[in-house]
Design an enzyme around this catalytic site. Sequence first.
Site, PDB file in Angstrom:
ATOM      1  N   ARG A  57       0.839  -1.208   0.000  1.00 54.02           N
ATOM      2  CA  ARG A  57       0.000   0.000   0.000  1.00 54.02           C
ATOM      3  C   ARG A  57       0.869   1.251   0.000  1.00 54.02           C
ATOM      4  O   ARG A  57       0.547   2.248  -0.655  1.00 54.02           O
ATOM      5  CB  ARG A  57      -0.955  -0.012   1.196  1.00 54.02           C
ATOM      6  CG  ARG A  57      -1.924   1.168   1.187  1.00 54.02           C
ATOM      7  CD  ARG A  57      -2.966   1.086   2.281  1.00 54.02           C
ATOM      8  NE  ARG A  57      -2.374   1.179   3.611  1.00 54.02           N
ATOM      9  CZ  ARG A  57      -3.050   1.033   4.747  1.00 54.02           C
ATOM     10  NH1 ARG A  57      -4.357   0.772   4.717  1.00 54.02           N
ATOM     11  NH2 ARG A  57      -2.454   1.130   5.923  1.00 54.02           N
ATOM     12  N   ARG A 106       9.583  27.749  -1.279  1.00 51.70           N
ATOM     13  CA  ARG A 106       8.220  27.220  -1.263  1.00 51.70           C
ATOM     14  C   ARG A 106       7.558  27.444  -2.616  1.00 51.70           C
ATOM     15  O   ARG A 106       7.131  28.552  -2.936  1.00 51.70           O
ATOM     16  CB  ARG A 106       7.394  27.904  -0.166  1.00 51.70           C
ATOM     17  CG  ARG A 106       5.980  27.345  -0.076  1.00 51.70           C
ATOM     18  CD  ARG A 106       5.099  28.105   0.894  1.00 51.70           C
ATOM     19  NE  ARG A 106       3.730  27.631   0.815  1.00 51.70           N
ATOM     20  CZ  ARG A 106       2.835  28.024  -0.109  1.00 51.70           C
ATOM     21  NH1 ARG A 106       3.168  28.913  -1.016  1.00 51.70           N
ATOM     22  NH2 ARG A 106       1.619  27.527  -0.129  1.00 51.70           N
ATOM     23  N   HIS A 108       4.821  25.385  -5.342  1.00 55.54           N
ATOM     24  CA  HIS A 108       3.900  24.248  -5.384  1.00 55.54           C
ATOM     25  C   HIS A 108       4.454  23.077  -6.198  1.00 55.54           C
ATOM     26  O   HIS A 108       4.362  21.929  -5.793  1.00 55.54           O
ATOM     27  CB  HIS A 108       2.554  24.655  -5.979  1.00 55.54           C
ATOM     28  CG  HIS A 108       1.712  25.453  -5.036  1.00 55.54           C
ATOM     29  ND1 HIS A 108       2.074  26.699  -4.578  1.00 55.54           N
ATOM     30  CD2 HIS A 108       0.532  25.180  -4.454  1.00 55.54           C
ATOM     31  CE1 HIS A 108       1.146  27.153  -3.760  1.00 55.54           C
ATOM     32  NE2 HIS A 108       0.200  26.249  -3.654  1.00 55.54           N
ATOM     33  N   LYS A 153      -2.721   6.971   1.151  1.00 56.45           N
ATOM     34  CA  LYS A 153      -2.562   7.248   2.587  1.00 56.45           C
ATOM     35  C   LYS A 153      -1.622   8.442   2.736  1.00 56.45           C
ATOM     36  O   LYS A 153      -0.437   8.283   3.040  1.00 56.45           O
ATOM     37  CB  LYS A 153      -2.039   5.990   3.292  1.00 56.45           C
ATOM     38  CG  LYS A 153      -2.287   6.005   4.802  1.00 56.45           C
ATOM     39  CD  LYS A 153      -2.185   4.620   5.382  1.00 56.45           C
ATOM     40  CE  LYS A 153      -2.271   4.589   6.899  1.00 56.45           C
ATOM     41  NZ  LYS A 153      -3.527   5.027   7.470  1.00 56.45           N
TER      42      LYS A 153
HETATM   43  N1  PDD Z   1      -5.628   4.980  10.076  1.00 54.73           N
HETATM   44  N2  PDD Z   1      -9.511   4.599   6.839  1.00 54.73           N
HETATM   45  C1  PDD Z   1      -8.843   5.657   7.298  1.00 54.73           C
HETATM   46  C2  PDD Z   1      -9.283   7.013   6.872  1.00 54.73           C
HETATM   47  C3  PDD Z   1      -7.741   5.487   8.168  1.00 54.73           C
HETATM   48  O1  PDD Z   1      -7.067   6.561   8.609  1.00 54.73           O
HETATM   49  C4  PDD Z   1      -7.383   4.176   8.562  1.00 54.73           C
HETATM   50  C5  PDD Z   1      -6.225   3.903   9.481  1.00 54.73           C
HETATM   51  C6  PDD Z   1      -8.124   3.102   8.067  1.00 54.73           C
HETATM   52  C7  PDD Z   1      -7.800   1.668   8.426  1.00 54.73           C
HETATM   53  O2  PDD Z   1      -6.670   1.208   7.737  1.00 54.73           O
HETATM   54  P1  PDD Z   1      -5.730   0.076   8.358  1.00 54.73           P
HETATM   55  O3  PDD Z   1      -6.616  -1.062   8.681  1.00 54.73           O
HETATM   56  O4  PDD Z   1      -4.781  -0.229   7.280  1.00 54.73           O
HETATM   57  O5  PDD Z   1      -5.095   0.656   9.604  1.00 54.73           O
HETATM   58  C8  PDD Z   1      -9.174   3.339   7.202  1.00 54.73           C
HETATM   59  C9  PDD Z   1      -4.393   4.838  10.804  1.00 54.73           C
HETATM   60  C10 PDD Z   1      -4.406   3.776  11.837  1.00 54.73           C
HETATM   61  C11 PDD Z   1      -3.965   6.192  11.320  1.00 54.73           C
HETATM   62  O6  PDD Z   1      -4.084   7.144  10.570  1.00 54.73           O
HETATM   63  O7  PDD Z   1      -3.467   6.288  12.436  1.00 54.73           O
END
Ligand code: PDD
Length: 293
Positions: A57, A106, A108, A153
């Site tokens: 991921r 800075r 973008h 993420k």
């Molecule tokens: N967050 N959705 C969101 C928006 C999240 O921030 C998270 C996890 C999950 C669950 O994903 P996973 O099972 O891979 O942890 C779903 C982490 C824990 C955080 O931001 O601290």
Amino acid sequence: MPYNASMSTVYLNGQMLPLSEAQISVLDRGFLFGDGVYEVIPVYNRRPLRLAQHLSRLNDSLNGIHLDLSIDAAGWGEIIQKVIDANQGDEQSVYLQVTRGAAEAREHAFPNKVSPTVFVMSSPIADIPAADDIRGASAVTLEDVRWSLCNLKTVALLGNVLLKQEALTRGYDEAVLVRDDYATECSASNLFMVKEGRLLTPPKSRHLLPGITRDLVVEVAREHGFEVIERDIHEAELSEADELWFTSSTKAIVPIVALNDRAVGSGEPGALWREVLSYYRDYVEKLKRGEAS
Ligand code: PDD
């Protein structure tokens, strides 16, 4: 000795050092633009859970923001193990972050010839509690006001932060996010619904994070004969749910017992949750013995 975060040891750009000595530039693009990605990996008995999936991921997130990084899976494995070994606690939560680095000005647009900032830290977590020790959570539905790349993420979490805080300020534990009448996920976790013995969860899309815990829950539930359906969940279905749960690496599987001040099902943590949590805990016990990853 009580745990003191400032005494923990972190990895920053090739070096292991005390957290209190780790420093980055104020021009870091993570700080200025939220231009970076992260992972949170739970560790049980000093073994990371689903490391390969977290790294895959991470790779998707890095590709998604067009950030080239020369660390491969083996390299990450070494760094992460070093951080686990350097810190207290058999159970830990490893946080890793990669930003596009610190440019000279800075601007973008992506800078040329800037090294990414790579940071890994860890903090102790509790082992996954048994069902009897888990208190059901309350939740409120809120409009999912985030952007349309929630599958990445990224450290740009202001949308999630505002939604989480609104839930807390209004007296709830978590927010169930609704976009165009359909539930996506929660502010920091994925969503599951139980209806007539079946497990439902929204399908992966750009509107939700593909949770590693979500996938593991789907896997263990199917292995034990549950029907798991990945499909859109209309907001109106939430109030008819037999059970609702949220899942994340730091919280495992938590039952939502009240939504918008109304009981979910019986208003108590549900029977299916109890069963699937026990399978999840069994899996983690296997990981602890080195029999699963
Ligand atoms: N967050 N959705 C969101 C928006 C999240 O921030 C998270 C996890 C999950 C669950 O994903 P996973 O099972 O891979 O942890 C779903 C982490 C824990 C955080 O931001 O601290």
